[in-house]
Design a protein around this motif. Structure first.
Motif, mmCIF file in Angstrom:
data_model
loop_
_atom_site.group_PDB
_atom_site.id
_atom_site.type_symbol
_atom_site.label_atom_id
_atom_site.label_comp_id
_atom_site.label_asym_id
_atom_site.label_seq_id
_atom_site.Cartn_x
_atom_site.Cartn_y
_atom_site.Cartn_z
ATOM 1 N N TRP A 5 4.120 -9.837 -30.106
ATOM 2 C CA TRP A 5 4.051 -9.557 -28.688
ATOM 3 C C TRP A 5 4.551 -8.150 -28.422
ATOM 4 O O TRP A 5 3.950 -7.403 -27.662
ATOM 5 N N ASN A 72 -3.726 -14.661 -30.755
ATOM 6 C CA ASN A 72 -3.427 -16.067 -31.006
ATOM 7 C C ASN A 72 -2.431 -16.269 -32.145
ATOM 8 O O ASN A 72 -2.147 -17.398 -32.513
ATOM 9 N N THR A 126 -1.712 -20.174 -32.747
ATOM 10 C CA THR A 126 -1.479 -21.268 -31.805
ATOM 11 C C THR A 126 -2.589 -21.264 -30.761
ATOM 12 O O THR A 126 -3.147 -20.213 -30.450
ATOM 13 N N HIS A 127 -2.881 -22.437 -30.228
ATOM 14 C CA HIS A 127 -3.918 -22.602 -29.190
ATOM 15 C C HIS A 127 -5.250 -22.030 -29.638
ATOM 16 O O HIS A 127 -6.008 -21.514 -28.820
ATOM 17 N N LEU A 411 12.059 -13.273 -26.380
ATOM 18 C CA LEU A 411 11.460 -12.553 -25.267
ATOM 19 C C LEU A 411 12.556 -12.012 -24.376
ATOM 20 O O LEU A 411 12.466 -10.946 -23.807
ATOM 21 N N LYS A 435 8.336 -17.994 -26.537
ATOM 22 C CA LYS A 435 7.041 -18.604 -26.248
ATOM 23 C C LYS A 435 6.301 -18.856 -27.549
ATOM 24 O O LYS A 435 6.512 -18.155 -28.534
ATOM 25 N N ASN A 436 5.447 -19.874 -27.549
ATOM 26 C CA ASN A 436 4.556 -20.157 -28.676
ATOM 27 C C ASN A 436 5.289 -20.314 -30.002
ATOM 28 O O ASN A 436 4.978 -19.644 -30.985
#
Ligand SMILES: *[C@@H]1O[C@H](CO)[C@@H](O)[C@H](O)[C@H]1NC(C)=O
Ligand SMILES: *[C@@H]1O[C@H](CO)[C@@H](O)[C@H](O)[C@H]1NC(C)=O
Ligand SMILES: *[C@@H]1O[C@H](CO)[C@@H](O)[C@H](O)[C@H]1NC(C)=O
Ligand SMILES: *[C@@H]1O[C@H](CO)[C@@H](O)[C@H](O)[C@H]1NC(C)=O
Length: 492
Positions: A5, A72, A126-127, A411, A435-436
């Motif tokens: 990120w 992703n 992920t996702h 984060l 996150k994730n």
């Protein structure tokens, strides 16, 4: 370790990092094999690069990932094959107009010209899968789709590369046949064998990070496969870990919103149909009747509560407590059986908490005079991604010199104060937001702090002050009482 990120935010700032052609001469790939383990919420990808150095003292190898894949990817690590220590990976921008991103891997020792090395890139996406069809009846199968790029990109030329997509079930419904790859293979460009679909081998692939190659040859392939397990997402995990020196206790409480991200249930849920199917051992793959989590050994007072109350259908096997640092410690195993099976599209909110001996995860370092306690970021729910996590570690009252080491960058994190009943100055609290998260992230956060001798006395002081107050109050009341009683008695 690289935070994708962060990497992506960097990218937005530094938009035009030019690709330097010089590095493409440092290496060539003798072979690339990418293996994709198709899952539900998590997809594990392992790519092995068999690399040959073309120049003396070659020490930085560049890996290129397509943009849609990097968005992703929640976890990434590069190692030399057969070793345990991950190599340092640095984000090195996006070649102009390329829709791809470069990651520089620093080799521990520079390679001599002609030397070979095998690098293993491991990522967790992920996702990245989606249910197709989007709805399923209670007695229907579950199938998912996954999309990826055909070619593994590389700034270096590659003698041979292949991609294997592995499903857990051989029932693969369909897969894309790539076009315009005659330049790289005379054979069938894709083959299926059992539960594996293989793209390639593709021979003599040139440097593939340039516009020309991407436009001419790169393409997306889609695999449609049966998946026999529920697709789980933890929408929200709120973990509070409270350290108490007073009771030598570590209390962990997880507040969880679990979501079945498989195909939505078509029609009404029928418990009778569910029970009949389960009885014949044919429970639908998109229905979650129960799941198992591994908790620390030696836990006590375990509680599992949903919105209605205590869920008594759960089952816990506690492993004995063991001194910290011992290897091969067994974990306690808890089987959580919700009140009703969780169907596709449904949420399930619950709380799971337990007490553990503080000695199992904490220690005192007499050299520095500090306590060190480890708290795992999360407890893995098999196969599930954690979309949103907030982990708070609440330290003993009066703790000072608070420091922490997290296994990966959060984060956000902050130190604040948490005030509970009977606290005078409040407790320092360290909070991490993520996150994730994937199974790879279930690692400990280490927190260290000092507890001054006076702070140890604060709690007893607070307690005795309260008692004293009550006591005084009682005496006053009694005096008042006496007078009240006396006054009428005088009148009598
Ligand atoms: C993740 O992958 C899926 C499927 O390829 C795609 O639909 C989705 O947009 C991706 N997510 C992000 C954040 O790019
Ligand atoms: C809650 O359920 C557990 C079984 O999971 C049971 O052992 C325990 O006694 C129950 N507690 C209460 C307060 O009902
Ligand atoms: C599940 O929870 C999420 C977030 O809390 C919410 O947005 C969503 O609407 C819920 N879904 C259902 C079916 O209740
Ligand atoms: C988490 O994953 C979702 C869905 O793939 C994506 O939209 C989001 O940007 C990711 N967030 C972070 C911080 O990686």
């Amino acid at each position: 370790m690289l935070r994708l990120w962060n990497a992506i935010s960097c990218l937005l700032l530094a938009s035009a990092a030019a690709a330097s052609p010089a590095y493409s001469l440092s290496f060539e790939n003798t072979a690339i094999v990418r293996t994709v383990d198709l899952g539900g919420s998590l997809v594990h990808v392992t790519t092995t690069f068999a690399v040959k150095a073309l120049k003396e003292a070659a020490s930085v190898y560049t890996i290129t990932l397509p943009e849609d894949e990097i968005f992703n990817t929640s976890w990434l690590e590069v190692k030399v094959k057969g070793t345990h220590q991950p190599l340092t990976v640095t984000y090195n921008g996006a070649p102009v107009d390329s829709k791809s991103h470069n990651l520089d891997v620093s080799l521990e020792k520079p390679l001599a010209a002609g030397a070979n090395i095998n690098l293993v890139l491991e990522t967790v996406q992920t996702h990245a899968t989606w249910p197709w069809p989007q709805k399923a009846a209670q007695d229907e199968d579950q199938s998912l789709k996954y999309e990826t790029s055909l070619f593994v990109l590389s700034p270096y030329s590659t003698s041979v590369q292949r991609t294997k997509l592995k499903s857990s079930s051989p029932r693969i419904i369909s897969y894309t046949t790539p076009e315009n790859v005659e330049a790289f293979t005379q054979e069938n460009p894709v083959t299926k064998s059992g539960a594996t679909v293989t793209y390639g081998p593709y021979n003599n692939v040139p440097s593939s990070t340039n516009q020309e190659f991407l436009q001419e040859h790169q393409q997306h392939v889609v695999l449609h496969y049966n998946y026999d397990y529920p697709v789980l997402e933890i929408l929200k995990l709120k973990r509070a870990a409270e350290i108490s020196h007073w009771g030598a206790n570590l209390n962990i409480q997880d507040d969880i919103v679990l979501h079945n991200a498989g195909p939505e249930l078509k029609g009404q849920f029928s418990r009778l149909q569910h029970q009949t199917q389960s009885f014949y051992g044919r429970g639908a793959p998109h229905v979650l009747p129960l799941f198992t989590v591994h908790l620390p050994p030696g836990i006590r007072n375990t509680y599992y509560i949903d919105q209605i109350g205590n869920v008594s259908t759960s089952h816990l096997r506690v492993a004995p407590s063991v001194a910290r640092g011992l290897k091969n410690t067994q974990s306690s195993v808890m089987e959580l059986k919700p009140r009703y099976p969780i169907m596709g599209g449904w949420n399930y909110t619950y709380t799971l908490g337990w007490d553990a001996p503080l000695g199992d995860s904490g220690s005192y370092d007499s050299k520095t005079g500090k306590y060190i306690v480890s708290v795992p970021v999360m407890t893995e729910v098999p196969g599930a991604v954690v979309n949103d996590a907030e982990i708070s570690i609440i330290l003993p009252e009066g703790a000072t010199d608070v420091d922490y080491v997290a296994p990966f960058t959060a984060l956000s994190n902050e130190i604040s104060t948490h005030v509970t009943y009977l606290d005078t100055v409040g407790r320092p609290m360290v909070t991490f937001k993520y996150k994730n998260l994937t199974n790879k992230h279930a690692k400990p956060i280490y927190v260290s702090y000092r507890v001054p001798v006076f702070a140890h006395l604060r709690k007893p002081l607070a307690v005795s002050t309260v008692l004293l107050t009550l006591f005084t109050f009682a005496m006053v009341v009694r005096r008042v009482d006496l007078t009240i009683h006396k006054t009428p008695s005088k009148k009598m």
